[in-house]
Design an enzyme around this catalytic site. Structure first.
Site, PDB file in Angstrom:
ATOM      1  N   SER A  47       0.847  -1.202   0.000  1.00  7.55           N
ATOM      2  CA  SER A  47       0.000   0.000   0.000  1.00  7.55           C
ATOM      3  C   SER A  47       0.876   1.243   0.000  1.00  7.55           C
ATOM      4  O   SER A  47       0.672   2.168  -0.796  1.00  7.55           O
ATOM      5  CB  SER A  47      -0.900   0.060   1.236  1.00  7.55           C
ATOM      6  OG  SER A  47      -1.367  -1.195   1.621  1.00  7.55           O
ATOM      7  N   THR A  48       1.866   1.270   0.892  1.00  3.55           N
ATOM      8  CA  THR A  48       2.759   2.424   0.992  1.00  3.55           C
ATOM      9  C   THR A  48       3.578   2.596  -0.281  1.00  3.55           C
ATOM     10  O   THR A  48       3.941   3.705  -0.653  1.00  3.55           O
ATOM     11  CB  THR A  48       3.694   2.255   2.212  1.00  3.55           C
ATOM     12  OG1 THR A  48       2.894   1.961   3.347  1.00  3.55           O
ATOM     13  CG2 THR A  48       4.532   3.486   2.461  1.00  3.55           C
ATOM     14  N   TYR A 136      -1.767 -10.523   3.753  1.00  2.68           N
ATOM     15  CA  TYR A 136      -1.850  -9.134   4.226  1.00  2.68           C
ATOM     16  C   TYR A 136      -3.311  -8.841   4.567  1.00  2.68           C
ATOM     17  O   TYR A 136      -4.144  -8.663   3.679  1.00  2.68           O
ATOM     18  CB  TYR A 136      -1.307  -8.195   3.138  1.00  2.68           C
ATOM     19  CG  TYR A 136      -1.274  -6.714   3.473  1.00  2.68           C
ATOM     20  CD1 TYR A 136      -1.691  -6.207   4.700  1.00  2.68           C
ATOM     21  CD2 TYR A 136      -0.789  -5.809   2.529  1.00  2.68           C
ATOM     22  CE1 TYR A 136      -1.644  -4.860   4.973  1.00  2.68           C
ATOM     23  CE2 TYR A 136      -0.741  -4.444   2.794  1.00  2.68           C
ATOM     24  CZ  TYR A 136      -1.168  -3.980   4.017  1.00  2.68           C
ATOM     25  OH  TYR A 136      -1.122  -2.637   4.277  1.00  2.68           O
ATOM     26  N   LYS A 164       0.669 -10.298   7.754  1.00  2.32           N
ATOM     27  CA  LYS A 164       0.817  -8.887   8.128  1.00  2.32           C
ATOM     28  C   LYS A 164      -0.548  -8.480   8.647  1.00  2.32           C
ATOM     29  O   LYS A 164      -1.535  -8.503   7.909  1.00  2.32           O
ATOM     30  CB  LYS A 164       1.208  -8.061   6.906  1.00  2.32           C
ATOM     31  CG  LYS A 164       1.287  -6.574   7.124  1.00  2.32           C
ATOM     32  CD  LYS A 164       1.756  -5.923   5.820  1.00  2.32           C
ATOM     33  CE  LYS A 164       2.102  -4.463   5.946  1.00  2.32           C
ATOM     34  NZ  LYS A 164       0.987  -3.611   6.345  1.00  2.32           N
ATOM     35  N   THR A 166      -2.845  -5.812  10.015  1.00  4.22           N
ATOM     36  CA  THR A 166      -3.091  -4.377  10.176  1.00  4.22           C
ATOM     37  C   THR A 166      -4.509  -4.166  10.698  1.00  4.22           C
ATOM     38  O   THR A 166      -5.452  -3.959   9.936  1.00  4.22           O
ATOM     39  CB  THR A 166      -2.847  -3.619   8.856  1.00  4.22           C
ATOM     40  OG1 THR A 166      -1.526  -3.894   8.400  1.00  4.22           O
ATOM     41  CG2 THR A 166      -2.974  -2.110   9.059  1.00  4.22           C
ATOM     42  N   GLY A 188       0.918  -4.303  11.798  1.00  4.43           N
ATOM     43  CA  GLY A 188       0.782  -3.397  10.653  1.00  4.43           C
ATOM     44  C   GLY A 188       0.506  -1.952  11.005  1.00  4.43           C
ATOM     45  O   GLY A 188       0.638  -1.083  10.155  1.00  4.43           O
ATOM     46  N   ASP A 190       1.687   1.165  12.783  1.00  4.55           N
ATOM     47  CA  ASP A 190       2.929   1.664  13.385  1.00  4.55           C
ATOM     48  C   ASP A 190       2.705   2.263  14.770  1.00  4.55           C
ATOM     49  O   ASP A 190       3.519   2.100  15.681  1.00  4.55           O
ATOM     50  CB  ASP A 190       3.570   2.750  12.501  1.00  4.55           C
ATOM     51  CG  ASP A 190       3.732   2.311  11.064  1.00  4.55           C
ATOM     52  OD1 ASP A 190       3.316   1.181  10.736  1.00  4.55           O
ATOM     53  OD2 ASP A 190       4.269   3.101  10.277  1.00  4.55           O
ATOM     54  N   GLU A 191       1.564   2.970  14.891  1.00  3.06           N
ATOM     55  CA  GLU A 191       1.282   3.659  16.144  1.00  3.06           C
ATOM     56  C   GLU A 191       1.032   2.681  17.283  1.00  3.06           C
ATOM     57  O   GLU A 191       0.941   3.079  18.441  1.00  3.06           O
ATOM     58  CB  GLU A 191       0.121   4.654  15.977  1.00  3.06           C
ATOM     59  CG  GLU A 191      -1.107   4.196  15.201  1.00  3.06           C
ATOM     60  CD  GLU A 191      -0.957   4.277  13.678  1.00  3.06           C
ATOM     61  OE1 GLU A 191      -0.050   3.622  13.133  1.00  3.06           O
ATOM     62  OE2 GLU A 191      -1.780   4.947  13.026  1.00  3.06           O
ATOM     63  N   SER A 207       4.705   2.101   7.159  1.00  7.76           N
ATOM     64  CA  SER A 207       5.038   3.251   6.303  1.00  7.76           C
ATOM     65  C   SER A 207       5.943   4.241   7.002  1.00  7.76           C
ATOM     66  O   SER A 207       6.841   4.805   6.397  1.00  7.76           O
ATOM     67  CB  SER A 207       3.805   4.043   5.876  1.00  7.76           C
ATOM     68  OG  SER A 207       2.606   3.431   6.150  1.00  7.76           O
TER      69      SER A 207
HETATM   70  O1  MN9 Z   1       0.168  -1.421   6.982  1.00 11.31           O
HETATM   71  C1  MN9 Z   1       0.369   0.910   7.012  1.00 11.31           C
HETATM   72  N1  MN9 Z   1      -1.005   1.014   6.702  1.00 11.31           N
HETATM   73  C2  MN9 Z   1      -1.408   1.536   5.555  1.00 11.31           C
HETATM   74  C3  MN9 Z   1       0.815  -0.474   7.114  1.00 11.31           C
HETATM   75  O2  MN9 Z   1      -0.682   1.841   4.652  1.00 11.31           O
HETATM   76  C4  MN9 Z   1      -2.867   1.714   5.392  1.00 11.31           C
HETATM   77  C5  MN9 Z   1       0.746   1.579   8.336  1.00 11.31           C
HETATM   78  O3  MN9 Z   1       2.127   1.639   8.354  1.00 11.31           O
HETATM   79  C6  MN9 Z   1       0.126   2.965   8.478  1.00 11.31           C
HETATM   80  O4  MN9 Z   1       0.405   3.742   7.353  1.00 11.31           O
HETATM   81  C7  MN9 Z   1       0.650   3.686   9.722  1.00 11.31           C
HETATM   82  C8  MN9 Z   1       0.036   5.069   9.906  1.00 11.31           C
HETATM   83  O5  MN9 Z   1      -1.318   4.951  10.275  1.00 11.31           O
HETATM   84  O6  MN9 Z   1       0.407   2.882  10.838  1.00 11.31           O
END
Ligand code: MN9
Length: 297
Positions: A47-48, A136, A164, A166, A188, A190-191, A207
């Protein structure tokens, strides 16, 4: 036996673009610096990495340039999901030939496929790739919410090596982790990396690792050393920046921050739009002073 090479901290690599397409030089430079900063591998063309905004040929070029720049350092996980399964399978075969360590895919996109079809999709990838397949699971973007039984069925497909994850359903992550001790699980969001690690994740893919790789390497290191105070401190450090980029757009902000740090990776592709001056000022004032840029030197 768990594939140790696949565990750890993997930036969901941004794809650098210039007027001609994938900017292989800038992408390669970023890969080299991130590996130098201590990350364990790369998640390429997810996605990123703006996978749905690239042609199949561009995605192949991207993977090849990343593997070349990594030069044997770290695990290379190639995201191969695409709208058309024919494209996905072509990318999966290419990933194997290009020397990737694993392939990954989001659940099939756009239509409401039945679970029977979702499962078939991953069986086809496993057959084509002959590499560990990382499911994913990102329900917030795909719209497909799978329960424990369904995710377990996907993880049981021969050739599937991990997931993965998320989502913030850490109860589900812990249940899967415990049911599949030999599979690799990546946090997945980051926060919430530390929460994911606490639930049993072996690492993370994200990301915001692109612009603060050391912070995430440090979260995992401190966690593994049972130093929760430091782990929480690093998570807070990461979240101060994430809070700001969430209000300005995660992908465009991540690329802009890299540019402000001296690593120009171009803009996101349309329909993403360049940030406004106000948004850039927000990043300058509220994120830049928090970032370590030593690893880019
Ligand atoms: O999966 C990323 N999710 C998306 C990984 O791209 C939707 C995350 O790294 C988020 O971008 C990140 C920020 O919300 O946690």
């Amino acid at each position: 036996m768990k594939n140790r090479k696949l565990t750890g901290i993997h930036p969901a690599l941004v794809t650098a673009f210039d007027a001609n397409g994938v900017d292989t030089k800038a992408t390669g430079r970023l890969v080299d610096k991130l590996l130098g900063a201590g990350v364990d591998g790369m998640y390429i063309g997810g996605s990123t990495g703006e996978m749905v905004l690239q042609s199949v040929a561009e995605r192949k070029t991207l993977l090849e340039c990343v593997i070349e720049a990594a030069a044997g350092r770290g695990a290379m996980i190639a995201h191969v999901g695409a709208m058309s399964t024919a494209d996905t399978l072509e990318l999966a075969r290419h990933a194997k030939a290009a020397g990737a360590d694993a392939v990954s895919s989001v659940t099939p996109l756009y239509y409401r496929y039945t679970f029977r079809e979702v499962k078939y999709y991953y069986e086809r990838i496993a057959e084509a790739a002959e590499l560990p397949v990382i499911i994913y699971n990102i329900p917030a973007l795909t719209g497909l919410v799978l329960n424990f039984g369904q995710l377990s069925e996907l993880l049981s497909i021969p050739g599937v090596g991990g997931m993965k994850f998320t989502s913030s359903d850490f109860f589900q992550l812990e249940r899967l982790r415990t049911a599949f001790p030999d599979h690799v699980f990546y946090n997945g969001s980051d926060e919430m990396l530390l929460s994911g690690l606490a639930a049993g994740a072996d690492g993370g893919i994200g990301s915001t690792y692109n612009y603060q790789p050391k912070t995430f390497v440090n979260i995992r290191k401190a966690f593994l050393a049972n130093d929760m105070q430091s782990a929480r401190k690093y998570q807070t450090e990461a979240n101060r920046t994430i809070e700001v980029i969430l209000r300005n757009g995660v992908l465009a902000s991540t690329k802009k921050l890299l540019e402000l740090m001296g690593m120009d990776v171009g803009l996101c592709r349309e329909p993403y739009m360049p940030l406004t001056d106000e948004m850039i000022a927000d990043l300058q004032e509220n994120v830049m002073p928090l970032l370590d840029t030593d690893w880019l030197r």
